[in-house]
Write an enzyme that holds these catalytic residues in place. Structure first.
Site, short mmCIF file in Angstrom:
data_model
loop_
_atom_site.label_atom_id
_atom_site.label_comp_id
_atom_site.label_asym_id
_atom_site.label_seq_id
_atom_site.Cartn_x
_atom_site.Cartn_y
_atom_site.Cartn_z
N GLU A 119 0.88 -1.14 0.03
CA GLU A 119 -0.02 -0.09 0.08
C GLU A 119 0.97 1.33 0.00
OE1 GLU A 119 -3.08 0.11 -0.78
OE2 GLU A 119 -3.81 -1.97 0.34
N HIS A 142 -2.34 1.62 8.31
CA HIS A 142 -3.54 0.86 7.71
C HIS A 142 -3.61 -0.38 8.50
CE1 HIS A 142 -6.00 -1.29 4.95
NE2 HIS A 142 -5.28 -1.93 4.80
N HIS A 144 -6.78 -3.69 9.87
CA HIS A 144 -8.22 -4.35 9.36
C HIS A 144 -8.91 -4.59 10.62
CE1 HIS A 144 -5.70 -6.44 5.68
NE2 HIS A 144 -5.73 -5.08 5.69
N HIS A 214 -12.50 -3.46 3.76
CA HIS A 214 -11.37 -3.78 3.68
C HIS A 214 -10.77 -3.41 5.04
CE1 HIS A 214 -6.99 -3.24 1.56
NE2 HIS A 214 -6.80 -3.49 2.73
O1 2HA Z 1 -0.36 -4.87 3.74
O2 2HA Z 1 -3.14 -4.73 4.11
O3 2HA Z 1 -4.05 -3.52 1.99
C1 2HA Z 1 -1.40 -5.73 3.34
C2 2HA Z 1 -2.68 -5.11 3.26
C3 2HA Z 1 -2.99 -4.44 1.86
ZN ZN Z 2 -5.32 -3.98 4.08
#
Ligand code: 2HA
Ligand code: ZN
Length: 267
Positions: A119, A142, A144, A214
Site C-alpha cells: 500500500e 493501515h 483491518h 477492507h
Molecule cells: O499489506 O493490508 O491492504 C497488506 C494489506 C493490503
Molecule cells: Zn489492507
C-alpha cells in the site's frame, strides 16, 4: 551487520514505537498474516551519513508523482511481512527508503533490501497530504479491525458522517479523542492508485478513513496517536455490537450531551 539505528537514538526511538504499535495491532486481532502496514516520515532524523548511503535497490516507481516527498526518508513495513514479526524485529521486516528527486520513485537504503508495503502509494500520498497541510503529522497506519470493517458492510453506514455520529454517541471519549470522526472510501482495489487518491481526498477532512470492506487508515503526529484514534473508534464499535448482541438498539448519547462535550473539550 551494522544497523542504521546505531548511534541514532531518535531514529531508534521512532522505529521502536512502530514496533510497539505493530505488536498492538497483532494482539488486537487486526493484523492477520501480512495484513496492514505502517509508515513514518523520519526525514528529520536523517544525517549526512545516511544521505550518503548507497542504495540497496534500483529506483522503484510507486505509481504517483508526489513532489513534496522529494528527498524525504520513510521507515516502512515490508510487503508480505507479518505485523507480529515487525513487532519483534523491525529492521528485518521493514526498511528505510529514500524518495528520489523525481518525486515518483524510491530506493531502499537500510538495513536490508526489504521491499516496502504493497500500500505504499496510499501511504506516500497520505504523507504528501500531511506535508501540504503543514500539520506536523508523521505517521500513517493501515489495519483491518474486525468490528469497524464489519460495519462497512452495511450500506447505511457508508453515507457521509453516519458512522461518525453513531460511534461518537457510544461513549464520550470517542467524541473527545476522535474529534473529526471518520471518512469513507468506497471499495477500491487494494494497493491501487485509485484507492490512494480517494483516501487523500477524505484526509482533507478527517484523520481516520474507512476503506469499505477492507480496513481503516489513520494519520497522526506519531504512530501512537494514529493508533489511539483507531482504538477509540473500535471501542465504540464494540459497544454498539455488544448492545446489539444483547438484543437491543443502543440509545447513544443525546445531541445535547454531545454539544456539552463539544463545548467542554473545545472541539
Ligand atoms: O499489506 O493490508 O491492504 C497488506 C494489506 C493490503
Ligand atoms: Zn489492507
Amino acid at each position: 551487520m551494522k544497523s542504521i539505528l546505531e548511534n541514532r537514538p531518535e531514529l531508534a526511538r521512532r522505529v521502536a514505537e512502530v514496533a510497539e504499535v505493530a505488536g498492538y495491532l497483532w494482539q488486537k486481532g487486526w493484523a492477520e498474516r501480512n495484513g496492514g502496514n505502517i509508515t513514518i516520515n523520519v526525514t528529520e532524523c536523517i544525517d549526512d551519513d545516511v544521505r550518503a548511503l548507497p542504495p540497496l535497490s534500483e529506483p522503484i516507481p510507486f505509481g504517483m508523482t508526489l513532489p513534496r516527498l522529494k528527498g524525504c526518508y520513510f521507515f516502512c513495513k515490508g510487503t508480505n511481512r507479518r505485523m507480529r514479526d515487525l513487532a519483534r524485529r523491525p529492521m528485518e521486516n521493514g526498511a528505510v527508503i529514500r524518495i528520489l528527486d523525481d518525486g515518483a520513485s524510491y530506493e531502499i537504503v537500510a538495513d536490508e533490501p526489504v521491499r516496502p508495503t504493497s500500500e505504499l502509494a496510499s501511504h506516500l500520498a497520505m504523507h504528501e497530504q500531511m506535508l501540504a497541510a503543514g500539520n506536523g503529522y508523521r505517521a500513517a497506519i493501515h489495519t483491518h479491525p474486525i468490528d469497524l470493517v464489519a460495519m462497512t458492510h452495511n450500506p447505511a453506514f457508508l453515507e457521509k458522517d453516519v458512522l461518525t455520529h453513531l460511534l461518537w454517541s457510544m461513549i464520550p471519549e470517542t467524541r473527545a479523542f476522535c474529534p473529526k470522526g471518520l471518512g469513507i472510501v468506497p471499495y477500491a482495489m487494494p494497493s491501487s492508485v485509485e484507492l490512494a487518491r480517494a483516501t487523500i481526498e477524505q484526509l482533507k477532512e478527517y484523520d481516520v478513513v474507512m476503506w469499505e470492506k477492507h480496513g481503516v487508515c489513520a494519520v497522526g503526529p506519531d504512530v501512537m496517536e494514529a493508533f489511539d484514534q483507531i482504538d477509540v473508534l473500535s471501542k465504540s464499535a464494540q459497544i454498539y455490537l455488544t448492545a446489539k448482541s444483547m438484543g437491543f438498539e443502543p440509545t447513544g448519547t443525546t445531541p445535547e450531551q454531545m454539544d456539552e462535550l463539544k463545548r467542554a473539550f473545545n472541539l
